[in-house]
Design a protein around this motif. Structure first.
Motif, short mmCIF file in Angstrom:
data_model
loop_
_atom_site.label_atom_id
_atom_site.label_comp_id
_atom_site.label_asym_id
_atom_site.label_seq_id
_atom_site.Cartn_x
_atom_site.Cartn_y
_atom_site.Cartn_z
N TYR A 89 -58.27 39.46 58.16
CA TYR A 89 -58.03 40.22 59.38
C TYR A 89 -58.82 41.53 59.39
CZ TYR A 89 -54.32 36.84 59.88
OH TYR A 89 -53.62 35.67 60.00
N TYR A 90 -58.94 42.16 58.23
CA TYR A 90 -59.76 43.38 58.17
C TYR A 90 -61.22 43.07 58.51
CZ TYR A 90 -55.95 46.07 56.10
OH TYR A 90 -54.76 46.72 55.89
N TRP A 91 -61.72 41.96 57.98
CA TRP A 91 -63.10 41.57 58.27
C TRP A 91 -63.28 41.28 59.76
CZ3 TRP A 91 -68.05 41.34 57.51
CH2 TRP A 91 -68.81 40.39 58.19
N VAL A 92 -62.34 40.52 60.35
CA VAL A 92 -62.45 40.16 61.76
C VAL A 92 -62.38 41.40 62.64
CG1 VAL A 92 -61.28 38.96 63.63
CG2 VAL A 92 -61.56 37.84 61.44
N ILE A 93 -61.46 42.31 62.33
CA ILE A 93 -61.32 43.52 63.14
C ILE A 93 -62.57 44.39 63.05
CG2 ILE A 93 -60.02 45.68 63.35
CD1 ILE A 93 -57.54 44.09 62.48
N VAL A 99 -72.07 34.57 67.52
CA VAL A 99 -71.32 34.44 66.27
C VAL A 99 -69.98 35.17 66.38
CG1 VAL A 99 -71.31 35.02 63.82
CG2 VAL A 99 -73.39 34.12 64.87
N ARG A 100 -69.98 36.35 67.02
CA ARG A 100 -68.71 37.07 67.23
C ARG A 100 -67.76 36.24 68.07
NH1 ARG A 100 -65.70 39.63 70.67
NH2 ARG A 100 -67.06 39.01 72.38
N ARG A 101 -68.29 35.63 69.11
CA ARG A 101 -67.44 34.79 69.96
C ARG A 101 -66.97 33.56 69.19
NH1 ARG A 101 -64.63 36.13 74.17
NH2 ARG A 101 -66.41 37.34 74.92
N PHE A 102 -67.77 33.05 68.28
CA PHE A 102 -67.40 31.92 67.44
C PHE A 102 -66.16 32.24 66.61
CE2 PHE A 102 -68.06 30.70 62.92
CZ PHE A 102 -67.69 29.37 62.99
N GLN A 103 -66.12 33.40 65.98
CA GLN A 103 -64.94 33.75 65.19
C GLN A 103 -63.78 34.17 66.10
OE1 GLN A 103 -66.02 36.94 62.51
NE2 GLN A 103 -65.62 38.53 64.03
N TRP A 104 -64.08 34.69 67.27
CA TRP A 104 -63.03 35.01 68.25
C TRP A 104 -62.27 33.76 68.66
CZ3 TRP A 104 -62.54 33.24 73.28
CH2 TRP A 104 -61.69 33.95 74.13
N ILE A 105 -62.97 32.62 68.76
CA ILE A 105 -62.36 31.38 69.22
C ILE A 105 -61.23 30.95 68.28
CG2 ILE A 105 -62.80 28.89 69.46
CD1 ILE A 105 -65.52 29.61 70.63
N PHE A 106 -61.41 31.09 66.98
CA PHE A 106 -60.39 30.66 66.02
C PHE A 106 -59.06 31.35 66.31
CE2 PHE A 106 -64.17 29.81 63.25
CZ PHE A 106 -63.98 28.44 63.15
N PHE A 107 -59.09 32.65 66.43
CA PHE A 107 -57.85 33.41 66.60
C PHE A 107 -57.30 33.28 68.01
CE2 PHE A 107 -60.06 35.26 63.03
CZ PHE A 107 -59.06 35.44 62.11
N ARG A 108 -58.20 33.14 68.99
CA ARG A 108 -57.72 33.00 70.38
C ARG A 108 -56.99 31.68 70.57
NH1 ARG A 108 -55.18 33.19 73.87
NH2 ARG A 108 -55.53 33.69 76.06
N LEU A 166 -58.64 31.65 52.71
CA LEU A 166 -58.52 32.25 54.04
C LEU A 166 -57.08 32.35 54.52
CD1 LEU A 166 -61.47 30.44 55.87
CD2 LEU A 166 -61.42 32.80 55.09
N HIS A 167 -56.26 31.36 54.19
CA HIS A 167 -54.92 31.27 54.77
C HIS A 167 -54.04 32.45 54.34
CE1 HIS A 167 -51.17 29.77 56.26
NE2 HIS A 167 -50.65 29.73 55.04
N GLY A 168 -53.63 33.21 55.35
CA GLY A 168 -52.68 34.29 55.11
C GLY A 168 -53.22 35.48 54.35
N LEU A 174 -65.46 44.98 66.10
CA LEU A 174 -65.75 46.31 66.65
C LEU A 174 -67.25 46.59 66.61
CD1 LEU A 174 -64.93 49.08 67.72
CD2 LEU A 174 -64.56 49.79 65.34
N ILE A 175 -67.89 46.31 65.49
CA ILE A 175 -69.32 46.58 65.35
C ILE A 175 -70.13 45.73 66.33
CG2 ILE A 175 -71.30 46.47 63.80
CD1 ILE A 175 -69.33 48.72 63.19
N LEU A 176 -69.80 44.45 66.43
CA LEU A 176 -70.57 43.56 67.30
C LEU A 176 -70.27 43.82 68.77
CD1 LEU A 176 -70.38 40.23 65.27
CD2 LEU A 176 -72.29 41.83 65.46
N ARG A 177 -69.09 44.30 69.09
CA ARG A 177 -68.79 44.71 70.46
C ARG A 177 -69.72 45.86 70.89
NH1 ARG A 177 -66.31 41.97 74.56
NH2 ARG A 177 -64.38 41.02 73.88
#
Length: 451
Positions: A367-371, A405-414, A360-362, A375-378
């Motif tokens: 980032y492509y997966w997260v983006i 689950v979307r908010r769960f992965q949002w938390i990491f980057f936020r 995962l690191h770097g 978008l889809i889950l939004r």
């Protein structure tokens, strides 16, 4: 007497002791070793708990399935809809607690100090304690749900109606219990934060708007909690009369859109308060983002209060336009502001690297997966607010779980982005407060040059 007087030994580095005392110490060590050998290993205890949990889950599933099959075929769908109305909010909250524990575990293994980000003291809950709470919630909520299904299907309507009522009372009591048990400081920290979110009269902290953002993802949970509480207060539990659209707690209730929009309004006023304190225009643009959710919610609710032709020809196109605007605006803000992925900053390192952390690191694919998934889950989350999905409880439950689950992965980057901001700010303050040497003052202060 010679048999009683201990024989002393002299050593250069150890304290003097008697043979009698040494024998006592040896006996004590032997007892401790024997006791430790008698205790089961942690691995065995964990496996034993897992086996019990699987057996419990199978029993609940079997009893619930048998109870549903006993119902009349025409009433099964209404029966399950009512059951989900009471229990899906707590099931989704349980899912959020499990995922939050995973967030904290990852942060504890990485270079991100979440305790500093949220300004927590030493008594804050660790991921182990969060998982203990989630485990008990996972046991209690499905057990109550199984009891409700069993009692209702066997004609014990009064006892069945008491199951969700008792569960909600227990949860509320544990949350506000004033005695120093069950993580009192953490419970009251949560309650204080919720109070600050509802009334943003003080300066907004990171924990305030962080929890408020999570609440926007759980607006459907609050809506179902309102309908469940309404049914309990009006003594409509374990009945199907409430299913009528015009009933007090029916699908046409005005309270539903009001509860759905409440978290967005709280976040909106937080942004205004931040602008008052900081005078940063980005706070106003952030407030505008939350206002775009208001038309989505209220236009969707109009389906129950206008004639079908008006909804099809006028209000539904407006709802679609507002949905697209809200989804794209929220997606843009996640990427550029909340996460600051415009420069694709490297994801945090782990203290003890493993295969997964190295994968995962770097890595750009993360980032492509997260983006893409964000978008889809939004868009999916906005679609859930459509009025015609209100009675499709399984679809709505699935979409709400995906939003969590979307908010769960949002938390990491936020949280990582906030941690980077704190470090950058601290570095700037240190560089500003560092006194300059005499040579540096001469070089920086010389403006005239002779040629």
């Amino acid at each position: 007497m010679p048999g009683i007087v201990p024989v002393l030994r002299h050593t250069s580095s150890k304290p003097t002791t008697s043979d009698y005392e040494e024998s006592e110490l040896d006996e004590m060590k032997g007892v401790q070793t024997y006791s430790a050998a008698m205790m089961p290993s942690p691995v065995f205890l964990f496996r034993f708990k897992v086996v019990l949990f699987i057996l419990w889950f199978i029993c609940c599933l079997k009893i619930s399935w048998g109870s549903v099959m006993r119902m009349n075929t025409d009433l099964q769908d209404l029966f399950l809809y009512e059951t989900f109305l009471y229990y899906n909010p707590l099931l989704l909250v349980t899912l959020m607690v499990w995922l939050w524990g995973i967030n904290l575990w990852v942060f504890s293994q990485s270079s991100v100090s979440y305790a500093r980000v949220f300004d927590l003291d030493h008594t804050h809950l660790t991921h182990h304690e969060i998982w203990k709470c989630a485990t008990w919630m996972t046991i209690v909520v499905p057990t109550s749900m199984t009891a409700y299904l069993y009692l209702y299907s066997h004609g014990e309507v009064a006892l069945a109606a008491s199951q969700p009522v008792m569960l909600y009372i227990v949860v509320l009591t544990l949350l506000i219990f004033p005695f120093d048990i069950f993580y009192l400081s953490s419970r009251y920290f949560l309650l204080r934060t919720i109070w600050r979110i509802c009334l943003p009269l003080q300066a907004i902290t990171f924990a305030d708007f962080f929890l408020a953002d999570i609440m926007t993802s759980m607006s459907k949970v609050f809506s179902d909690l309102e309908r469940s509480t309404c049914r309990m207060l009006n003594k409509q539990v374990a009945t199907i009369a409430w299913f009528e659209a015009d009933a007090i707690c029916g699908s046409h209730s005005v309270a539903i859109p009001l509860v759905l929009v409440f978290p967005y309004l709280c976040r909106f006023f937080q942004c205004l308060r931040q602008y008052k304190d900081t005078k940063e225009k980005t706070c106003l643009f952030n407030a505008l983002k939350y206002t775009t959710a208001i038309p989505v919610i209220f236009l969707s609710a109009l389906k129950y209060h206008v004639i079908p032709d008006s909804w099809t020809n006028f209000y539904r196109p407006l709802w679609l336009i507002s949905s697209v605007i809200n989804s794209l605006y929220s997606f843009y803000w996640d990427i550029t502001r909340d996460w600051d992925l415009s420069i694709l900053s490297r994801i945090f390192k782990f203290k003890n690297p493993t295969f997964w952390s190295d994968a995962l690191h770097g890595k750009v694919w993360v980032y492509y997966w997260v983006i893409f998934s964000n978008l889809i889950l939004r868009c999916t989350w906005t679609y859930k607010l459509s009025a015609h999905l209100r009675h499709n409880y399984l679809t709505v439950f699935t979409i709400t779980a995906l939003e969590i689950v979307r908010r769960f992965q949002w938390i990491f980057f936020r949280v990582e982005n906030e941690w980077n901001k704190m470090n950058n700010k601290q570095w700037v303050e240190l560089s500003t407060n560092t006194p300059k040497t005499e040579e540096e003052d001469t070089l920086l202060g010389s403006t005239g040059h002779e040629v």
